[in-house]
Design a protein around this motif. Structure first.
Motif, PDB file in Angstrom:
ATOM      1  N   ASP A   1     -57.306 115.995  18.139  1.00  0.00           N
ATOM      2  CA  ASP A   1     -56.592 115.790  16.884  1.00  0.00           C
ATOM      3  C   ASP A   1     -55.175 116.301  17.136  1.00  0.00           C
ATOM      4  O   ASP A   1     -54.958 117.504  17.243  1.00  0.00           O
ATOM      5  CB  ASP A   1     -57.286 116.578  15.779  1.00  0.00           C
ATOM      6  CG  ASP A   1     -56.545 116.555  14.452  1.00  0.00           C
ATOM      7  OD1 ASP A   1     -55.474 115.915  14.352  1.00  0.00           O
ATOM      8  OD2 ASP A   1     -57.034 117.205  13.512  1.00  0.00           O
ATOM      9  N   GLU A   2     -54.219 115.394  17.308  1.00  0.00           N
ATOM     10  CA  GLU A   2     -52.853 115.744  17.695  1.00  0.00           C
ATOM     11  C   GLU A   2     -51.881 115.534  16.537  1.00  0.00           C
ATOM     12  O   GLU A   2     -52.012 114.571  15.798  1.00  0.00           O
ATOM     13  CB  GLU A   2     -52.384 114.876  18.861  1.00  0.00           C
ATOM     14  CG  GLU A   2     -53.244 114.935  20.088  1.00  0.00           C
ATOM     15  CD  GLU A   2     -52.820 113.921  21.143  1.00  0.00           C
ATOM     16  OE1 GLU A   2     -51.820 113.186  20.934  1.00  0.00           O
ATOM     17  OE2 GLU A   2     -53.485 113.843  22.178  1.00  0.00           O
ATOM     18  N   ALA A   3     -50.894 116.435  16.434  1.00  0.00           N
ATOM     19  CA  ALA A   3     -49.831 116.258  15.446  1.00  0.00           C
ATOM     20  C   ALA A   3     -48.570 116.949  15.940  1.00  0.00           C
ATOM     21  O   ALA A   3     -48.630 118.011  16.554  1.00  0.00           O
ATOM     22  CB  ALA A   3     -50.244 116.843  14.100  1.00  0.00           C
ATOM     23  N   VAL A   4     -47.434 116.311  15.653  1.00  0.00           N
ATOM     24  CA  VAL A   4     -46.130 116.917  15.907  1.00  0.00           C
ATOM     25  C   VAL A   4     -45.477 117.128  14.549  1.00  0.00           C
ATOM     26  O   VAL A   4     -45.330 116.184  13.771  1.00  0.00           O
ATOM     27  CB  VAL A   4     -45.241 116.025  16.803  1.00  0.00           C
ATOM     28  CG1 VAL A   4     -43.887 116.701  17.045  1.00  0.00           C
ATOM     29  CG2 VAL A   4     -45.927 115.725  18.130  1.00  0.00           C
ATOM     30  N   VAL A   5     -45.109 118.360  14.258  1.00  0.00           N
ATOM     31  CA  VAL A   5     -44.460 118.699  12.995  1.00  0.00           C
ATOM     32  C   VAL A   5     -42.988 118.950  13.289  1.00  0.00           C
ATOM     33  O   VAL A   5     -42.644 119.869  14.028  1.00  0.00           O
ATOM     34  CB  VAL A   5     -45.104 119.954  12.357  1.00  0.00           C
ATOM     35  CG1 VAL A   5     -44.352 120.364  11.093  1.00  0.00           C
ATOM     36  CG2 VAL A   5     -46.586 119.715  12.080  1.00  0.00           C
TER      37      VAL A   5
ATOM     38  N   TYR B   1     -37.916 117.400  20.105  1.00  0.00           N
ATOM     39  CA  TYR B   1     -39.077 116.691  19.573  1.00  0.00           C
ATOM     40  C   TYR B   1     -39.746 115.884  20.687  1.00  0.00           C
ATOM     41  O   TYR B   1     -40.966 115.932  20.859  1.00  0.00           O
ATOM     42  CB  TYR B   1     -38.650 115.769  18.426  1.00  0.00           C
ATOM     43  CG  TYR B   1     -39.785 115.006  17.792  1.00  0.00           C
ATOM     44  CD1 TYR B   1     -40.412 115.494  16.652  1.00  0.00           C
ATOM     45  CD2 TYR B   1     -40.246 113.807  18.329  1.00  0.00           C
ATOM     46  CE1 TYR B   1     -41.452 114.800  16.061  1.00  0.00           C
ATOM     47  CE2 TYR B   1     -41.283 113.109  17.740  1.00  0.00           C
ATOM     48  CZ  TYR B   1     -41.890 113.606  16.608  1.00  0.00           C
ATOM     49  OH  TYR B   1     -42.927 112.921  16.032  1.00  0.00           O
ATOM     50  N   GLY B   2     -38.947 115.135  21.430  1.00  0.00           N
ATOM     51  CA  GLY B   2     -39.483 114.321  22.525  1.00  0.00           C
ATOM     52  C   GLY B   2     -40.180 115.154  23.577  1.00  0.00           C
ATOM     53  O   GLY B   2     -41.241 114.787  24.099  1.00  0.00           O
ATOM     54  N   ILE B   3     -39.604 116.303  23.889  1.00  0.00           N
ATOM     55  CA  ILE B   3     -40.208 117.195  24.881  1.00  0.00           C
ATOM     56  C   ILE B   3     -41.516 117.767  24.344  1.00  0.00           C
ATOM     57  O   ILE B   3     -42.529 117.780  25.044  1.00  0.00           O
ATOM     58  CB  ILE B   3     -39.213 118.309  25.275  1.00  0.00           C
ATOM     59  CG1 ILE B   3     -38.053 117.687  26.062  1.00  0.00           C
ATOM     60  CG2 ILE B   3     -39.904 119.411  26.071  1.00  0.00           C
ATOM     61  CD1 ILE B   3     -36.857 118.595  26.223  1.00  0.00           C
ATOM     62  N   ALA B   4     -41.508 118.232  23.095  1.00  0.00           N
ATOM     63  CA  ALA B   4     -42.731 118.783  22.490  1.00  0.00           C
ATOM     64  C   ALA B   4     -43.837 117.738  22.464  1.00  0.00           C
ATOM     65  O   ALA B   4     -45.001 118.037  22.764  1.00  0.00           O
ATOM     66  CB  ALA B   4     -42.440 119.279  21.078  1.00  0.00           C
ATOM     67  N   GLU B   5     -43.482 116.508  22.131  1.00  0.00           N
ATOM     68  CA  GLU B   5     -44.455 115.424  22.090  1.00  0.00           C
ATOM     69  C   GLU B   5     -45.046 115.168  23.482  1.00  0.00           C
ATOM     70  O   GLU B   5     -46.259 114.981  23.626  1.00  0.00           O
ATOM     71  CB  GLU B   5     -43.767 114.163  21.560  1.00  0.00           C
ATOM     72  CG  GLU B   5     -44.682 113.016  21.277  1.00  0.00           C
ATOM     73  CD  GLU B   5     -43.941 111.871  20.614  1.00  0.00           C
ATOM     74  OE1 GLU B   5     -44.474 111.348  19.634  1.00  0.00           O
ATOM     75  OE2 GLU B   5     -42.834 111.505  21.079  1.00  0.00           O
ATOM     76  N   GLU B   6     -44.217 115.195  24.502  1.00  0.00           N
ATOM     77  CA  GLU B   6     -44.695 114.986  25.873  1.00  0.00           C
ATOM     78  C   GLU B   6     -45.588 116.136  26.346  1.00  0.00           C
ATOM     79  O   GLU B   6     -46.593 115.913  27.015  1.00  0.00           O
ATOM     80  CB  GLU B   6     -43.527 114.794  26.839  1.00  0.00           C
ATOM     81  CG  GLU B   6     -42.850 113.452  26.715  1.00  0.00           C
ATOM     82  CD  GLU B   6     -43.793 112.288  26.982  1.00  0.00           C
ATOM     83  OE1 GLU B   6     -44.549 112.337  27.976  1.00  0.00           O
ATOM     84  OE2 GLU B   6     -43.773 111.323  26.194  1.00  0.00           O
ATOM     85  N   VAL B   7     -45.223 117.367  26.003  1.00  0.00           N
ATOM     86  CA  VAL B   7     -46.054 118.519  26.364  1.00  0.00           C
ATOM     87  C   VAL B   7     -47.411 118.399  25.675  1.00  0.00           C
ATOM     88  O   VAL B   7     -48.458 118.591  26.297  1.00  0.00           O
ATOM     89  CB  VAL B   7     -45.363 119.858  26.010  1.00  0.00           C
ATOM     90  CG1 VAL B   7     -46.315 121.036  26.185  1.00  0.00           C
ATOM     91  CG2 VAL B   7     -44.107 120.061  26.853  1.00  0.00           C
TER      92      VAL B   7
END
Length: 174
Positions: free
Chosen positions: A39-43, A17-23
């Protein structure tokens, strides 16, 4: 521009999750036109894991719609048994045929050993291409030992990918 990260780790708020958020943040900061905000979102699929088994679940359908209406989608998974997780596969299996046509997909995998680094290209990329996604760059494989140096790892990957990624985004009119 709409950018979404899908995290296929069964553990909520994981390293993946942390890596995806940083990317996502790195791509957004470098690809969004000046003066615009993406418009950003992490699922985090761990949050709705049981719902993925309930085909047609309303929350999962909202997540799928978010993905299908995005310009760029980051698909992130830990390396399990030398490939992506079943959780991520359950999500992708619910996408309609060619649902990601004309959507840029970035495959990202995290693993403990370098001998699994080809999993991102050999397994995750073909899954995304099968859905119609455009995968213009090499996938990103992050070793657990690199997490403390994540900004440099992502920065180096982005630097190698920036020219082609920008040209595809501009070509799409995103």
């Amino acid at each position: 521009m709409k950018i979404t990260a899908i995290v296929g780790n069964p553990k909520s708020r994981s390293k993946t999750y942390g890596i995806a958020e940083e990317v996502l943040k790195h791509i957004s900061a470098n690809i969004t036109p000046d003066g615009e905000t993406a418009d950003e979102a992490v699922v985090d699929l761990a949050d709705t894991a049981p719902a993925l088994l309930d085909w047609g679940n309303a929350e999962v359908m909202r997540q799928l719609e978010r993905v299908c209406s995005s310009d760029i989608v980051i698909f992130a998974s830990p390396t399990y048994k030398a490939t992506y997780t079943g959780l991520l596969k359950l999500f992708v299996d619910q996408l309609p045929v060619q649902a990601l046509a004309n959507i840029i997909a970035i495959p990202v995998m995290v693993g403990g050993a370098p001998h699994h680094s080809l999993a991102v290209e050999a397994y995750l990329r073909p899954l995304l291409v099968e859905t119609g996604a455009i995968c213009p760059t090499r996938g990103l494989y992050v070793l657990d030992s690199q997490i403390d140096n994540l900004p440099d790892v992502i920065g180096n990957w982005y630097e190698a990918s920036a020219r082609v990624l920008r040209s595809v985004v501009v070509g799409k009119g995103a």
